[in-house]
Design a protein around this motif. Structure first.
Motif, mmCIF file in Angstrom:
data_model
loop_
_atom_site.group_PDB
_atom_site.id
_atom_site.type_symbol
_atom_site.label_atom_id
_atom_site.label_comp_id
_atom_site.label_asym_id
_atom_site.label_seq_id
_atom_site.Cartn_x
_atom_site.Cartn_y
_atom_site.Cartn_z
ATOM 1 N N ALA A 50 0.613 -1.003 0.008
ATOM 2 C CA ALA A 50 -0.169 0.070 -0.081
ATOM 3 C C ALA A 50 0.825 1.158 -0.113
ATOM 4 C CB ALA A 50 -1.056 -0.040 1.209
ATOM 5 N N VAL A 51 2.152 1.358 0.719
ATOM 6 C CA VAL A 51 2.994 2.429 0.737
ATOM 7 C C VAL A 51 3.235 2.605 -0.768
ATOM 8 C CG1 VAL A 51 5.246 3.074 1.497
ATOM 9 C CG2 VAL A 51 3.425 2.170 3.081
ATOM 10 N N PHE A 52 3.824 1.576 -1.376
ATOM 11 C CA PHE A 52 4.335 1.954 -2.698
ATOM 12 C C PHE A 52 3.060 1.879 -3.949
ATOM 13 C CE2 PHE A 52 7.878 -0.131 -0.406
ATOM 14 C CZ PHE A 52 8.692 0.995 -0.517
ATOM 15 N N SER A 53 1.863 1.882 -3.407
ATOM 16 C CA SER A 53 0.739 1.761 -4.292
ATOM 17 C C SER A 53 0.708 0.865 -5.427
ATOM 18 C CB SER A 53 0.504 3.114 -4.763
ATOM 19 O OG SER A 53 0.538 4.277 -3.824
ATOM 20 N N ARG A 54 1.190 -0.387 -4.930
ATOM 21 C CA ARG A 54 1.483 -1.471 -6.155
ATOM 22 C C ARG A 54 0.798 -2.626 -5.676
ATOM 23 N NH1 ARG A 54 6.226 -1.380 -8.892
ATOM 24 N NH2 ARG A 54 6.674 0.521 -9.773
ATOM 25 N N PRO A 55 0.324 -3.745 -6.418
ATOM 26 C CA PRO A 55 -0.245 -4.937 -5.982
ATOM 27 C C PRO A 55 0.961 -5.662 -5.010
ATOM 28 C CG PRO A 55 -0.460 -4.709 -8.134
ATOM 29 C CD PRO A 55 0.165 -3.476 -7.759
ATOM 30 N N ILE A 56 0.693 -6.379 -4.337
ATOM 31 C CA ILE A 56 1.533 -7.284 -3.394
ATOM 32 C C ILE A 56 2.483 -7.982 -4.227
ATOM 33 C CG2 ILE A 56 -0.020 -9.271 -3.000
ATOM 34 C CD1 ILE A 56 0.898 -8.690 0.077
ATOM 35 N N GLU A 57 1.842 -8.679 -5.376
ATOM 36 C CA GLU A 57 2.897 -9.463 -6.130
ATOM 37 C C GLU A 57 3.960 -8.792 -6.944
ATOM 38 O OE1 GLU A 57 -0.466 -9.450 -6.325
ATOM 39 O OE2 GLU A 57 -1.088 -9.600 -8.379
ATOM 40 N N GLU A 64 4.084 -15.905 -8.389
ATOM 41 C CA GLU A 64 3.546 -16.420 -9.695
ATOM 42 C C GLU A 64 3.633 -18.070 -9.677
ATOM 43 O OE1 GLU A 64 6.147 -14.375 -9.575
ATOM 44 O OE2 GLU A 64 5.336 -12.323 -10.337
ATOM 45 N N GLU A 65 4.891 -18.607 -9.079
ATOM 46 C CA GLU A 65 4.769 -19.937 -8.846
ATOM 47 C C GLU A 65 3.847 -20.550 -8.066
ATOM 48 O OE1 GLU A 65 8.824 -20.829 -7.193
ATOM 49 O OE2 GLU A 65 9.647 -19.479 -8.570
ATOM 50 N N ALA A 66 3.360 -19.868 -7.145
ATOM 51 C CA ALA A 66 2.289 -20.324 -6.131
ATOM 52 C C ALA A 66 1.130 -20.718 -7.223
ATOM 53 C CB ALA A 66 2.087 -19.423 -4.954
ATOM 54 N N GLN A 67 0.683 -19.089 -8.003
ATOM 55 C CA GLN A 67 -0.563 -19.224 -8.641
ATOM 56 C C GLN A 67 -0.371 -20.217 -9.869
ATOM 57 O OE1 GLN A 67 0.028 -15.089 -9.984
ATOM 58 N NE2 GLN A 67 -1.216 -14.289 -8.439
ATOM 59 N N MET A 68 0.617 -20.398 -10.285
ATOM 60 C CA MET A 68 0.954 -21.479 -11.191
ATOM 61 C C MET A 68 0.429 -22.873 -10.841
ATOM 62 S SD MET A 68 1.481 -20.285 -14.252
ATOM 63 C CE MET A 68 2.149 -21.546 -15.464
ATOM 64 N N ALA A 69 0.900 -23.190 -9.334
ATOM 65 C CA ALA A 69 0.724 -24.540 -8.757
ATOM 66 C C ALA A 69 -0.958 -24.652 -8.672
ATOM 67 C CB ALA A 69 1.301 -24.521 -7.620
ATOM 68 N N VAL A 70 -1.746 -23.375 -8.118
ATOM 69 C CA VAL A 70 -2.939 -23.372 -7.968
ATOM 70 C C VAL A 70 -3.637 -23.869 -9.440
ATOM 71 C CG1 VAL A 70 -5.070 -21.895 -7.544
ATOM 72 C CG2 VAL A 70 -2.970 -22.044 -5.983
ATOM 73 N N LEU A 71 -3.149 -23.246 -10.322
ATOM 74 C CA LEU A 71 -3.940 -23.405 -11.524
ATOM 75 C C LEU A 71 -3.685 -24.902 -12.029
ATOM 76 C CD1 LEU A 71 -2.889 -20.352 -13.745
ATOM 77 C CD2 LEU A 71 -5.342 -21.181 -13.115
#
Lengths: 80, 174
Positions: A50-57, A64-71
């Motif tokens: 939030a400090v850098f106004s960016r998404p956490i990823e 991304e690896e975790a997201q790929m594993a979920v997929l």
């Protein structure tokens, strides 16, 4: 966990002490997260993003690896 | 102003924190990290003060119990009173842990794990190999407290050293 905290801090011209003050943590915590010696709590990770106004990823790498594993799991369950 | 100067002038450093760090109470600031939050420092100092008070009261209560001829109910009163600083110590420790910075909590948790592990190891060995004796309690408690304290000091120093070493890199980024 790898992260882009140092780069983002430099982009925003924030020192470790200044960022620590914004996040209400010690400078040692900011430093430990930056060098990958400490994984922040979920709350702190969201506050950093939030400090850098960016998404956490964008701040913390390797998600991304975790997201790929979920997929992959979803695809397997769909195939079944 | 360089980052080194900025950190040195940081309001959270003990040097800049004002009169609360002067005098005898400053002795109870065990971990003087530069950059440590003032709230954490106050909580830690409170824990240390209560810990010292507890030990002092326990020793005094033991001296009173063994050297004076006090009637039975009053001995129990002395014993009960000696637990008051102990209760305050536990309460202040919980407060420090709940309000603590993430690194502080991690260090405390690791130290408690070290203390518990040591007590378990030494305790099992003593209970199985040494015949029942009054030294059992001390033989288990002392290594536990020592392991906890050593771990806190070493981890605190390591964190402070890492952060100090990283200041130069911090300046390069700027």
């Amino acid at each position: 966990m790898k992260n882009r905290l140092r780069v983002m801090r430099a982009e925003h011209r924030l020192s470790q002490a200044a960022l620590a003050q914004i996040l209400d943590v010690s400078r040692q915590t900011v430093n430990a997260i930056e060098v990958g010696k400490h994984d922040p709590s979920l709350t702190l990770a969201f506050r950093i993003a939030a400090v850098f106004s960016r998404p956490i990823e964008d701040v913390f790498l390797g998600l991304e690896e975790a997201q790929m594993a979920v997929l992959a799991v979803k695809q397997d369950s769909d195939a079944d | 102003m360089t980052i080194r100067q900025e950190i040195d002038s940081d309001q959270t450093t003990p040097e800049a924190a004002g009169p609360s760090h002067k005098g005898m109470l400053a002795w109870f600031d065990a971990l003087k990290w530069k950059g440590m939050r003032e709230r954490d420092r106050q909580n830690e100092r409170r824990v240390n003060v209560y810990a010292f008070a507890w030990v002092a009261v326990l020793i005094s209560a033991n001296v009173i119990r063994t050297t004076t001829q006090i009637a039975e109910p009053f001995i129990w009163l002395v014993v009960l009173l000696s637990t008051v600083p102990g209760f305050l110590f536990v309460k202040s420790y919980l407060k420090m842990f709940r309000e603590g910075d993430e690194m502080l909590r991690l260090i405390q948790l690791e130290a408690m794990a070290c203390g518990f592990g040591t007590a378990f190891l030494v305790g099992l060995t003593v209970i199985f190999l040494v015949p029942a004796s009054p030294v059992w309690g001390i033989a288990i408690l002392m290594p536990m407290v020592l392991a906890y304290c050593i771990r806190v000091i070493l981890a605190g120093r390591e964190v402070a050293r890492d952060a100090a070493a990283n200041v130069d890199a911090d300046e390069e980024v700027k």
